[in-house]
Design a protein around this motif. Structure first.
Motif, PDB file in Angstrom:
ATOM      1  N   PHE A  50       0.809  -1.210   0.000  1.00 25.52           N
ATOM      2  CA  PHE A  50       0.000   0.000   0.000  1.00 25.52           C
ATOM      3  C   PHE A  50       0.848   1.267   0.000  1.00 25.52           C
ATOM      4  O   PHE A  50       0.401   2.320  -0.459  1.00 25.52           O
ATOM      5  CB  PHE A  50      -0.956  -0.002   1.191  1.00 25.52           C
ATOM      6  CG  PHE A  50      -2.064  -0.997   1.054  1.00 25.52           C
ATOM      7  CD1 PHE A  50      -3.003  -0.870   0.043  1.00 25.52           C
ATOM      8  CD2 PHE A  50      -2.164  -2.074   1.908  1.00 25.52           C
ATOM      9  CE1 PHE A  50      -4.026  -1.794  -0.109  1.00 25.52           C
ATOM     10  CE2 PHE A  50      -3.194  -3.004   1.777  1.00 25.52           C
ATOM     11  CZ  PHE A  50      -4.126  -2.864   0.760  1.00 25.52           C
ATOM     12  N   GLY A  51       2.065   1.172   0.519  1.00 24.24           N
ATOM     13  CA  GLY A  51       2.930   2.341   0.541  1.00 24.24           C
ATOM     14  C   GLY A  51       3.640   2.601  -0.762  1.00 24.24           C
ATOM     15  O   GLY A  51       4.024   3.736  -1.059  1.00 24.24           O
ATOM     16  N   ALA A  52       3.817   1.549  -1.582  1.00 25.15           N
ATOM     17  CA  ALA A  52       4.556   1.721  -2.827  1.00 25.15           C
ATOM     18  C   ALA A  52       3.810   1.140  -4.024  1.00 25.15           C
ATOM     19  O   ALA A  52       3.340   1.862  -4.893  1.00 25.15           O
ATOM     20  CB  ALA A  52       5.943   1.080  -2.706  1.00 25.15           C
ATOM     21  N   GLY A 189       6.979   7.317   1.071  1.00 24.32           N
ATOM     22  CA  GLY A 189       6.350   7.443   2.368  1.00 24.32           C
ATOM     23  C   GLY A 189       7.048   8.492   3.210  1.00 24.32           C
ATOM     24  O   GLY A 189       8.113   9.001   2.847  1.00 24.32           O
ATOM     25  N   GLU A 190       6.445   8.787   4.367  1.00 24.08           N
ATOM     26  CA  GLU A 190       6.998   9.829   5.234  1.00 24.08           C
ATOM     27  C   GLU A 190       8.418   9.515   5.690  1.00 24.08           C
ATOM     28  O   GLU A 190       9.220  10.428   5.904  1.00 24.08           O
ATOM     29  CB  GLU A 190       6.089  10.018   6.449  1.00 24.08           C
ATOM     30  CG  GLU A 190       4.740  10.631   6.118  1.00 24.08           C
ATOM     31  CD  GLU A 190       3.874  10.819   7.345  1.00 24.08           C
ATOM     32  OE1 GLU A 190       4.314  10.393   8.438  1.00 24.08           O
ATOM     33  OE2 GLU A 190       2.774  11.373   7.220  1.00 24.08           O
ATOM     34  N   ASP A 191       8.740   8.221   5.824  1.00 21.62           N
ATOM     35  CA  ASP A 191      10.068   7.855   6.325  1.00 21.62           C
ATOM     36  C   ASP A 191      11.175   8.166   5.328  1.00 21.62           C
ATOM     37  O   ASP A 191      12.350   8.151   5.682  1.00 21.62           O
ATOM     38  CB  ASP A 191      10.102   6.375   6.717  1.00 21.62           C
ATOM     39  CG  ASP A 191       9.807   5.450   5.548  1.00 21.62           C
ATOM     40  OD1 ASP A 191       9.141   5.882   4.580  1.00 21.62           O
ATOM     41  OD2 ASP A 191      10.230   4.275   5.599  1.00 21.62           O
ATOM     42  N   GLN A 192      10.811   8.426   4.060  1.00 25.06           N
ATOM     43  CA  GLN A 192      11.810   8.755   3.053  1.00 25.06           C
ATOM     44  C   GLN A 192      11.855  10.243   2.730  1.00 25.06           C
ATOM     45  O   GLN A 192      12.605  10.669   1.858  1.00 25.06           O
ATOM     46  CB  GLN A 192      11.518   7.966   1.774  1.00 25.06           C
ATOM     47  CG  GLN A 192      11.787   6.481   1.884  1.00 25.06           C
ATOM     48  CD  GLN A 192      13.265   6.168   2.084  1.00 25.06           C
ATOM     49  OE1 GLN A 192      14.108   6.656   1.343  1.00 25.06           O
ATOM     50  NE2 GLN A 192      13.576   5.366   3.084  1.00 25.06           N
ATOM     51  N   GLN A 193      11.071  11.036   3.426  1.00 21.72           N
ATOM     52  CA  GLN A 193      11.019  12.461   3.140  1.00 21.72           C
ATOM     53  C   GLN A 193      12.389  13.112   3.308  1.00 21.72           C
ATOM     54  O   GLN A 193      12.798  13.970   2.512  1.00 21.72           O
ATOM     55  CB  GLN A 193       9.998  13.146   4.054  1.00 21.72           C
ATOM     56  CG  GLN A 193       9.812  14.627   3.769  1.00 21.72           C
ATOM     57  CD  GLN A 193       8.636  15.206   4.535  1.00 21.72           C
ATOM     58  OE1 GLN A 193       7.839  14.478   5.116  1.00 21.72           O
ATOM     59  NE2 GLN A 193       8.514  16.521   4.524  1.00 21.72           N
ATOM     60  N   LEU A 224       4.049  12.571  -1.192  1.00 21.00           N
ATOM     61  CA  LEU A 224       3.802  11.674  -0.066  1.00 21.00           C
ATOM     62  C   LEU A 224       2.650  10.734  -0.392  1.00 21.00           C
ATOM     63  O   LEU A 224       1.594  11.178  -0.852  1.00 21.00           O
ATOM     64  CB  LEU A 224       3.474  12.464   1.195  1.00 21.00           C
ATOM     65  CG  LEU A 224       4.652  13.096   1.937  1.00 21.00           C
ATOM     66  CD1 LEU A 224       4.158  13.910   3.112  1.00 21.00           C
ATOM     67  CD2 LEU A 224       5.623  12.023   2.413  1.00 21.00           C
ATOM     68  N   THR A 225       2.856   9.440  -0.175  1.00 19.16           N
ATOM     69  CA  THR A 225       1.798   8.472  -0.438  1.00 19.16           C
ATOM     70  C   THR A 225       0.697   8.654   0.601  1.00 19.16           C
ATOM     71  O   THR A 225       0.956   8.958   1.767  1.00 19.16           O
ATOM     72  CB  THR A 225       2.339   7.033  -0.363  1.00 19.16           C
ATOM     73  OG1 THR A 225       2.948   6.834   0.916  1.00 19.16           O
ATOM     74  CG2 THR A 225       3.368   6.793  -1.439  1.00 19.16           C
ATOM     75  N   PRO A 226      -0.562   8.464   0.207  1.00 19.04           N
ATOM     76  CA  PRO A 226      -1.669   8.736   1.122  1.00 19.04           C
ATOM     77  C   PRO A 226      -1.804   7.728   2.255  1.00 19.04           C
ATOM     78  O   PRO A 226      -2.376   8.035   3.288  1.00 19.04           O
ATOM     79  CB  PRO A 226      -2.898   8.682   0.207  1.00 19.04           C
ATOM     80  CG  PRO A 226      -2.493   7.790  -0.919  1.00 19.04           C
ATOM     81  CD  PRO A 226      -1.031   8.049  -1.121  1.00 19.04           C
ATOM     82  N   SER A 227      -1.294   6.502   2.074  1.00 19.75           N
ATOM     83  CA  SER A 227      -1.434   5.486   3.117  1.00 19.75           C
ATOM     84  C   SER A 227      -0.508   5.790   4.289  1.00 19.75           C
ATOM     85  O   SER A 227       0.673   6.072   4.100  1.00 19.75           O
ATOM     86  CB  SER A 227      -1.099   4.101   2.554  1.00 19.75           C
ATOM     87  OG  SER A 227      -2.030   3.725   1.575  1.00 19.75           O
ATOM     88  N   LYS A 228      -1.060   5.755   5.483  1.00 25.99           N
ATOM     89  CA  LYS A 228      -0.206   5.890   6.660  1.00 25.99           C
ATOM     90  C   LYS A 228       0.623   4.618   6.810  1.00 25.99           C
ATOM     91  O   LYS A 228       0.268   3.575   6.289  1.00 25.99           O
ATOM     92  CB  LYS A 228      -1.061   6.124   7.910  1.00 25.99           C
ATOM     93  CG  LYS A 228      -1.850   7.418   7.881  1.00 25.99           C
ATOM     94  CD  LYS A 228      -2.630   7.597   9.159  1.00 25.99           C
ATOM     95  CE  LYS A 228      -3.440   8.882   9.127  1.00 25.99           C
ATOM     96  NZ  LYS A 228      -2.578  10.057   9.110  1.00 25.99           N
ATOM     97  N   ALA A 294      -6.652   1.394   4.028  1.00 32.82           N
ATOM     98  CA  ALA A 294      -5.822   1.220   2.836  1.00 32.82           C
ATOM     99  C   ALA A 294      -6.497   0.282   1.840  1.00 32.82           C
ATOM    100  O   ALA A 294      -6.461   0.510   0.627  1.00 32.82           O
ATOM    101  CB  ALA A 294      -4.449   0.691   3.234  1.00 32.82           C
ATOM    102  N   CYS A 295      -7.109  -0.780   2.349  1.00 31.69           N
ATOM    103  CA  CYS A 295      -7.780  -1.748   1.474  1.00 31.69           C
ATOM    104  C   CYS A 295      -9.003  -1.144   0.786  1.00 31.69           C
ATOM    105  O   CYS A 295      -9.296  -1.463  -0.375  1.00 31.69           O
ATOM    106  CB  CYS A 295      -8.208  -2.978   2.272  1.00 31.69           C
ATOM    107  SG  CYS A 295      -6.854  -4.017   2.858  1.00 31.69           S
ATOM    108  N   THR A 296      -9.731  -0.312   1.504  1.00 36.21           N
ATOM    109  CA  THR A 296     -10.972   0.259   0.964  1.00 36.21           C
ATOM    110  C   THR A 296     -10.755   1.620   0.312  1.00 36.21           C
ATOM    111  O   THR A 296     -11.696   2.185  -0.246  1.00 36.21           O
ATOM    112  CB  THR A 296     -12.028   0.394   2.074  1.00 36.21           C
ATOM    113  OG1 THR A 296     -11.515   1.251   3.114  1.00 36.21           O
ATOM    114  CG2 THR A 296     -12.365  -0.974   2.661  1.00 36.21           C
ATOM    115  N   ASP A 297      -9.524   2.126   0.383  1.00 33.11           N
ATOM    116  CA  ASP A 297      -9.174   3.423  -0.205  1.00 33.11           C
ATOM    117  C   ASP A 297     -10.035   4.534   0.394  1.00 33.11           C
ATOM    118  O   ASP A 297     -10.583   5.379  -0.318  1.00 33.11           O
ATOM    119  CB  ASP A 297      -9.330   3.388  -1.729  1.00 33.11           C
ATOM    120  CG  ASP A 297      -8.567   4.530  -2.408  1.00 33.11           C
ATOM    121  OD1 ASP A 297      -7.661   5.094  -1.770  1.00 33.11           O
ATOM    122  OD2 ASP A 297      -8.903   4.861  -3.565  1.00 33.11           O
TER     123      ASP A 297
END
Length: 373
Positions: A50-52, A189-193, A224-228, A294-297
């Protein structure tokens, strides 16, 4: 949508005031150039998917006709931690199959192995000669990766004596991955900002060192990807990880319905009545809501509102069904593609050729700019 007009790339103005187009290949201009990569280290888990990967599919689906998309299996980055050579070789092919299985179309996007395009490492060396060590010391991800590889509970337990040069400098290689294609947008994702900020710093430093006739390297924008971020099912204080010791802490793309059901059933939650989204006080429960959203968007707050009067059993049952449904089609396609080794090799070769053609122009310009040609 991630690919909305808000991110549309037009003409970029550098800090020095010069106007330039984002892509330097003569005769070609693109509304956006999007680059992203994934390491070939194990089957992707829910967070990776979901993140990538799922985000890549959305970007491809919503891309404008003139957008250029490049998705890479970044084999050189995998070498920053010890790898079994035969396992890594197999993992490269597996990851290529997975990228195609989730819906990336090699006729629309460039899909390739980073390690088959030497321009990445050449540019990384040039950029390393323009990157202060102080900037690299401020990067935090190497500490996280070392902690995971050493099964350490606390990053403070890791000291510099365990650090190899590749793991320390890999953000420069990541910058080269991006800058070699005149990339305008990087979905992460946020961790790669922090790494994208470093990439922009490196590009600015290079452009200041070689400003004429105009700044050469594009400063990419962060998408930034929308999934937390999705956390471990067994310890919601850490991210879900492919390398975690406990296999019950994650769900990977190839897990069967029975395995998915068992792992979500045993996921750590809490004893508080009702369901609320509170990542600080209720991390396990909030993690399940994040997965379902994430599954249901949907927005996670919308999902949480539906479960306010329900219990964890109902939440886990619905999360299980949603994950099984989300993974059903890509898992079946992966099982088919993983046997098509000749086809996968052909896609990789064609993708690498396209990537070389596009990055050759940038490297030629860089060499000329610094006096090597």
């Amino acid at each position: 949508m991630l690919a909305s007009r808000l991110w549309r790339s037009q003409i970029a103005r550098s800090p020095l005031g010069a106007v330039r187009y984002h892509h330097i290949v003569p005769g070609q201009t693109h509304e956006r150039v999007i680059f992203s990569g994934i390491q070939p280290t194990g089957i992707p888990h829910l967070g990776n998917y979901f993140g990538a990967l799922a985000n890549w599919v959305k970007l491809q689906r919503d891309a404008a006709p003139d957008d250029e998309l490049l998705f890479s299996v970044v084999g050189w980055h995998a070498l920053t931690l010890p790898q079994d050579p035969q396992a890594l070789l197999a993992a490269r092919t597996t990851m290529m199959a997975l990228i195609l299985a989730v819906g990336i179309d090699p006729k629309r996007s460039i899909v390739f192995h980073q390690d088959e395009v030497q321009n990445h490492t050449e540019l990384a060396w040039i950029l390393s000669c323009h990157t202060p060590i102080g900037k690299l010391k401020r990067m935090t991800t190497w500490k996280t990766r070392l902690a995971v590889s050493r099964n350490a509970n606390d990053e403070s337990e890791i000291d510099d004596s365990l650090l190899n040069a590749g793991l320390f400098t890999y953000p420069i290689l990541q910058a080269a991955d991006v800058l070699a294609y005149g990339t305008t947008h990087v979905p992460v994702g946020e961790d790669q900002q922090q790494h994208i900020e470093l990439t922009r710093d490196i590009a600015e430093t290079f452009n200041r060192a070689y400003p004429l006739p105009s700044p050469l390297l594009t400063l990419p924008k962060l998408m930034l990807t929308p999934s937390k971020r999705i956390l471990s099912l067994r310890d919601a204080s850490v991210k879900m990880s492919k390398s975690a010791i406990d296999p019950n802490s994650r769900i990977v793309l190839t897990d069967s319905a029975d395995i998915i059901r068992a792992r979500i059933r045993s996921a750590t939650t809490d004893s508080i009545q009702g369901i609320t989204y509170d990542p600080v006080e209720r991390p396990g429960t909030s993690n399940l809501l994040t997965i379902l959203a994430a599954c249901t968007d949907e927005d996670v707050s919308t999902v949480a509102a539906r479960y306010a009067s329900k219990n964890h059993g109902a939440l886990k049952a619905d999360v299980t069904d949603a994950v099984i449904e989300a993974f059903k089609a890509p898992r079946a396609e992966f099982e088919r593609l993983r046997e098509e080794t000749a086809y996968l090799q052909q896609i990789a070769e064609e993708g690498a050729l396209k990537a070389r053609q596009r990055s050759d122009a940038m490297l030629a310009a860089v060499r000329k700019r610094i006096g090597l040609s």
